[in-house]
Scaffold this active site. Sequence first.
Site, PDB file in Angstrom:
ATOM      1  N   PRO A  59       0.928  -1.308   0.055  1.00  0.00           N
ATOM      2  CA  PRO A  59      -0.091  -0.060  -0.137  1.00  0.00           C
ATOM      3  C   PRO A  59       0.900   1.299  -0.125  1.00  0.00           C
ATOM      4  O   PRO A  59       2.026   1.364   0.430  1.00  0.00           O
ATOM      5  CB  PRO A  59      -0.718  -0.099   1.149  1.00  0.00           C
ATOM      6  N   GLY A  60       0.562   2.369  -0.480  1.00  0.00           N
ATOM      7  CA  GLY A  60       1.160   3.407  -0.455  1.00  0.00           C
ATOM      8  C   GLY A  60       1.848   3.896  -1.650  1.00  0.00           C
ATOM      9  O   GLY A  60       2.781   4.916  -1.883  1.00  0.00           O
ATOM     10  N   CYS A  61       1.943   2.879  -2.537  1.00  0.00           N
ATOM     11  CA  CYS A  61       2.631   2.952  -3.966  1.00  0.00           C
ATOM     12  C   CYS A  61       1.992   3.581  -5.051  1.00  0.00           C
ATOM     13  O   CYS A  61       0.806   3.051  -4.974  1.00  0.00           O
ATOM     14  CB  CYS A  61       3.524   1.867  -4.116  1.00  0.00           C
ATOM     15  N   GLN A  62       2.330   4.430  -5.712  1.00  0.00           N
ATOM     16  CA  GLN A  62       1.546   5.097  -6.923  1.00  0.00           C
ATOM     17  C   GLN A  62       1.404   3.872  -8.085  1.00  0.00           C
ATOM     18  O   GLN A  62       0.356   3.582  -8.646  1.00  0.00           O
ATOM     19  CB  GLN A  62       2.333   6.360  -7.444  1.00  0.00           C
ATOM     20  N   SER A  63       2.536   3.169  -8.319  1.00  0.00           N
ATOM     21  CA  SER A  63       2.512   2.050  -9.339  1.00  0.00           C
ATOM     22  C   SER A  63       2.034   0.717  -8.439  1.00  0.00           C
ATOM     23  O   SER A  63       2.225   0.879  -7.059  1.00  0.00           O
ATOM     24  CB  SER A  63       4.055   1.700  -9.636  1.00  0.00           C
TER      25      SER A  63
END
Length: 147
Positions: A59-63
């Site tokens: 979680p928390g990743c753009q990709s």
Amino acid sequence: MNAPFVLPEEDTASEAIDAIRDELDVFDDWMERYQYIIEMGRKLPPFPPEWCNDGHRVPGCQSQVWLEAQEEGGKLYFAGLSDAAIVCGLVALLLRVYSGRSREEIMETDPQFLRDLGLVQALSTNRGNGVEAMALAIRSAAASLNV
């Protein structure tokens, strides 16, 4: 321990950080460093397609980023993948530092090194937040796995 888990190249996390710093220092600008980081990602062991699911997603990743951890002989080994080339390289960089280390060493290796290397600042805000989220996920896995 076999693929898809990353085996350590250096004896300690701090030696891996020093080696990465030395390798990045060879390049004159961030475009060349990005290319080097992308190449690191291309060398990751193949990640099983069945692990590309929400249960492995960071979680928390753009990709999209997926991680898996496995304990063997008192050490944690990580496998990872992203759907973006630069992020795959960042996964490779993090796994070079953290994979194949004891839970204690992982917890003692503060992801501040990402800022010290200039990586977080050189990336877009979303990517910088994402690489820090990946480091947090690795450290959370170390804290929660029974080693």
